[in-house]
Design an enzyme around this catalytic site. Structure first.
Site, mmCIF file in Angstrom:
data_model
loop_
_atom_site.group_PDB
_atom_site.id
_atom_site.type_symbol
_atom_site.label_atom_id
_atom_site.label_comp_id
_atom_site.label_asym_id
_atom_site.label_seq_id
_atom_site.Cartn_x
_atom_site.Cartn_y
_atom_site.Cartn_z
ATOM 1 N N GLY A 22 31.342 -10.354 6.663
ATOM 2 C CA GLY A 22 32.267 -11.478 6.603
ATOM 3 C C GLY A 22 31.620 -12.798 6.949
ATOM 4 C CB VAL A 26 21.740 -7.926 6.334
ATOM 5 C CG1 VAL A 26 20.489 -7.310 6.959
ATOM 6 C CG2 VAL A 26 22.804 -8.129 7.392
ATOM 7 C CE LYS A 41 23.622 -9.196 11.618
ATOM 8 N NZ LYS A 41 24.350 -8.435 10.597
ATOM 9 C CG ASP A 135 33.457 -6.601 14.678
ATOM 10 O OD1 ASP A 135 34.553 -6.034 14.490
ATOM 11 O OD2 ASP A 135 32.801 -7.096 13.757
#
Length: 767
Positions: A22, A26, A41, A135
């Site tokens: 989101g 990567v 990333k 997360d």
């Protein structure tokens, strides 16, 4: 999006896209400085333009870079290259746990428990460093090719805020904890909840809550009970189901409080699946004393001056929730008393409820705005605070009873709230009465008069005895302040530092006088304060096997953690170094990180293009790329000259590990072909003898006088013509004559009775 071949910071060459989330993309990249592949990333452009988000992104990335654990993706660095913000990480070859479940279906019990322990171990290391993931979901867990799991995406989740989340980032709603769904405070237990949902998906192949949109799913996490996993699959261990249900309790205090506790139960289930695991723990009732500082009192007075006597800790990190004012039209306001706090992982966390208490707002404001009240409050003795503490204990005891009966009906809960409110109101009334009474001199609470001298000793200083209080278990500064408030002189309080493995550094371990003893006000009081654990020299375990090193360090009194690196000098599974290093001093019981060798790093190289080279040139090119010459074969080729390379494997410009073999094929030139000829014979015969009418004959085809073909004709008709043809392949030469002969049923040559026409042609054939 970055393109393959682009180079960031004159160091990292982009090779390929690995995946996208989101908030980031990567890439697989090549670090030309260290000659290794890494994962990069890169923050998406829409977030790069938000400076507030970028700042949080950097801070969190740097925090996660300090994490070293086999189950956490290592973060090497964070960069900014002309507005492109990216994190450089360890490249893990594998797939996400989400994809793994999609490919393999629900996991076996043994594999699910093993995976859960690995994930929890990574979280344990992060939580010990005060880093919370926020997360956890299968998409952020990588299953490597060797079966090891690594947790990734530390830092980005915390940096995300409500005004930066996109629909892609909100995919986490299926794993979000109830407190995160409410937008409230989240801590280590939030990660444990998300891991519980992940374990649920591992054993059932599905998430517990599905809805039409993100909001409906979030509400289910807050309000709905999940279907126990065994209702879907009865083969799931009952003990493992209980671990999952405990980890996913709605209330954080009913979950596992630490990842270590979760790991302990998972290992118990792993060793004995039939073991019984209790689902919901009893509520936490410990309530450490909070000391009000000058700044806190000023904040309270400021809040009182604004007519908003709410949470006295409103300026702190964890403020109490305001439930509103039910008496907005009257003289009373709602005052939120601080909820009990639990001390976990070095942070203060709210673990209880907040009780609305009705107080006279105007009176509180008046008292709080009077600066003398602050000084009076700070001078309260143990005897004066005893009624307050007793009331607090009653409220805490009652709230504990309420929490243990948390599932009673609504009527019981309402009664509990009413009674709690009454008790809390009594508490506030007592505090106010103490403030006012002590200020106005209504009572003295048995405090000894330290100013009245003995008339018989008017020329001598009178020394009064003071009842000693207990200051063990508090900080050195707090202990000194408490003793000074009792009447002891600060200069008479002596500090002696001692080593202690059990008591945190800076806290009082022991005092020279016991609680309750009468002590002269001018007596010397010695406080023994913890200087932390005794320091021990770290043994040198360099060159030991991993198991040997662990044994030596544990016997020396240390705990163990692992890190892994490639090494050209140290054999695989042997120790490269330790942190802290050998011979350095470290607190006994502290954690030593053992860096273990993964062996020589297998570096990658590009396969050279040897098409069209001679055999000798091809060999030279392969060896220059640090590759080996594999199988060399030869084949005929119509266009490539003899001695040149026709093909190779692996293909040119592909990437393989150094030391691997390259096969190739060399041309032998055009192949010499064998030439033959095919004779095509055709013609007709016509019967001229009526005597042969109705008889059967055989027509023989002759080539250069040799029969090469025969065909029967049954029922001749005088005057009729018949077609005859034959093909003769494989002739070494072209040229020659062809003829027909007719033989009757008695083997007589009756060719003279026929007229004939014979043709022959020759075709060249190359093989």
């Amino acid at each position: 999006m970055l393109k393959p071949g682009m180079i960031l910071c004159d160091r990292y060459e982009i090779l390929d896209v690995v995946g996208a989330g989101g908030m980031s993309i990567v890439y697989k990249a090549r670090c030309h400085r260290l000659n290794r592949n890494v994962a990069i990333k890169v923050l998406k452009p829409e977030f790069s333009r938000d400076q507030n988000f970028v700042t949080k992104f950097r801070v969190e990335a740097q925090a996660s870079a300090g994490l070293t654990h086999p189950n956490i993706v290592n973060v090497y660095d964070v960069y900014d290259d002309e507005g492109v913000y990216f994190i450089v990480m360890e490249l893990v070859e594998g797939i996400t746990l989400k994809d793994y479940i999609a490919e393999n279906g629900r996991l076996s019990m043994d594999k699910a428990i093993d995976f859960a322990i690995q994930i929890a171990s990574g979280l344990e290391a992060a939580h010990e460093s005060h880093v919370i993931h926020r997360d956890i979901k299968p998409q952020n867990i990588i299953v490597s090719k060797n079966g090891n799991l690594k947790v990734t995406d530390f830092g980005i989740a915390k940096a995300a805020s409500s005004n930066t989340l996109t629909s892609g980032a909100m995919g986490s709603v299926h794993y979000i904890s109830p407190e995160q769904a409410r937008g409230g405070y989240s801590d280590e237990r939030s990660d444990i909840y998300s891991l519980g949902i992940t374990m649920y998906e591992m054993v059932t192949g599905r998430v517990p809550f599905e809805g039409d949109n993100n909001v409906s799913v979030a509400l289910m996490h807050i309000q709905s009970d999940m279907i126990p996993p065994r209702q879907y699959y009865p083969d799931i261990y009952s003990s493992f189901e209980k671990v999952i249900l405990k980890a996913t309790q709605k209330k954080p205090e009913r979950r596992y409080l630490t990842a270590s506790a979760l790991i302990a139960d998972l290992k118990r289930v792993q060793n004995n699946p039939n073991i019984d695991i209790v689902v919901a723990p009893t509520s936490i009732t410990n309530s450490p004393t909070q000391e009000f500082k000058k700044e806190d009192m000023q904040a309270i007075r400021a809040a009182g001056a604004n007519g908003a006597m709410g949470n006295p800790m409103a300026g702190a990190t964890y403020g109490a929730m305001n439930y509103g004012n039910p008496y907005a039209n009257g003289q009373l306001d709602t005052f939120n008393v601080n909820q009990p706090l639990g001390n976990e992982m070095g942070e203060m966390k709210p673990v209880g409820g907040i009780t609305p208490i009705t107080v006279d707002q105007g009176r509180i404001n008046k008292l709080m705005n009077d600066t003398t009240m602050e000084d009076e409050y700070e001078q309260l003795t143990e005897e004066e605070m005893a009624p307050v503490r007793q009331s607090i204990k009653k409220i805490q005891d009652y709230e504990e009873d309420i929490d243990e009966d948390d599932d009673d009906d609504d009527e019981g809960l309402q009664k509990a709230v009413i009674i709690g409110g009454v008790l809390a109101a009594i508490l506030v009334a007592i505090v106010v009465m103490i403030f006012v009474g002590n200020f106005l001199g209504w009572f003295n609470f048995g405090k000894k008069d330290k100013t009245t001298a003995d008339p018989k000793a008017s020329t001598e200083e009178v020394v009064e005895d003071i009842i000693m209080i207990d200051v063990t278990g508090v900080t050195q500064e707090a202990a000194i302040k408490m003793l000074v408030n009792e009447g002891f002189a600060k200069e008479n309080i002596l500090i002696e530092t001692v080593k202690d493995d059990q008591v945190q550094e800076g806290y009082v371990v022991e005092q020279s006088f016991k609680e309750g003893d009468p002590v002269p006000s001018n007596a010397k009081i010695t406080l023994r304060v913890s200087g932390g654990a005794e320091e021990v020299q770290v043994p040198d375990v360099t060159g030991y096997t991993d198991d040997q090193a662990c044994t030596v360090l544990v016997e020396a009194g240390f705990e163990i953690a692992h890190a892994y690196e490639y090494s050209e000098d140290v054999e695989k599974d042997y120790v490269i170094s330790t942190t802290p290093a050998a011979y350095e001093m470290a607190p006994k019981g502290s954690k030593i990180v053992i860096t273990v060798s993964n062996g020589s790093e297998k570096k990658e190289t590009a396969v050279p293009n040897i098409y069209g080279l001679t055999k000798e040139q091809a060999i030279t090119s392969i060896e220059a790329a640090k590759l080996k010459v594999g199988n060399v074969s030869e084949e005929h080729h119509d266009t490539i000259p003899e001695g040149q390379v026709i093909s190779q494997s692996p293909a040119a410009n592909s990437t393989i590990e150094e030391g691997q073999s390259v096969d190739f094929v060399v041309s032998k030139g055009p192949e010499e072909k064998e030439v033959t000829y095919t004779a095509n014979i055709s013609g007709t015969i016509t019967c001229n003898d009526p005597a042969l009418d109705g008889t059967a004959v055989t027509v023989q085809v002759l080539l250069n006088g040799t029969p090469v073909y025969s065909a029967p004709i049954n029922g001749l008709t005088a005057g009729s013509s018949y077609n005859v043809s034959a093909t003769v392949p494989g002739l070494a030469e072209s040229g020659g004559t062809a003829d027909f002969e007719v033989i009757d049923g008695n083997s007589n040559n009756v060719t003279a009775s026929f007229s004939k026409s014979v043709n022959v042609t020759f075709d060249k054939v190359e093989e």
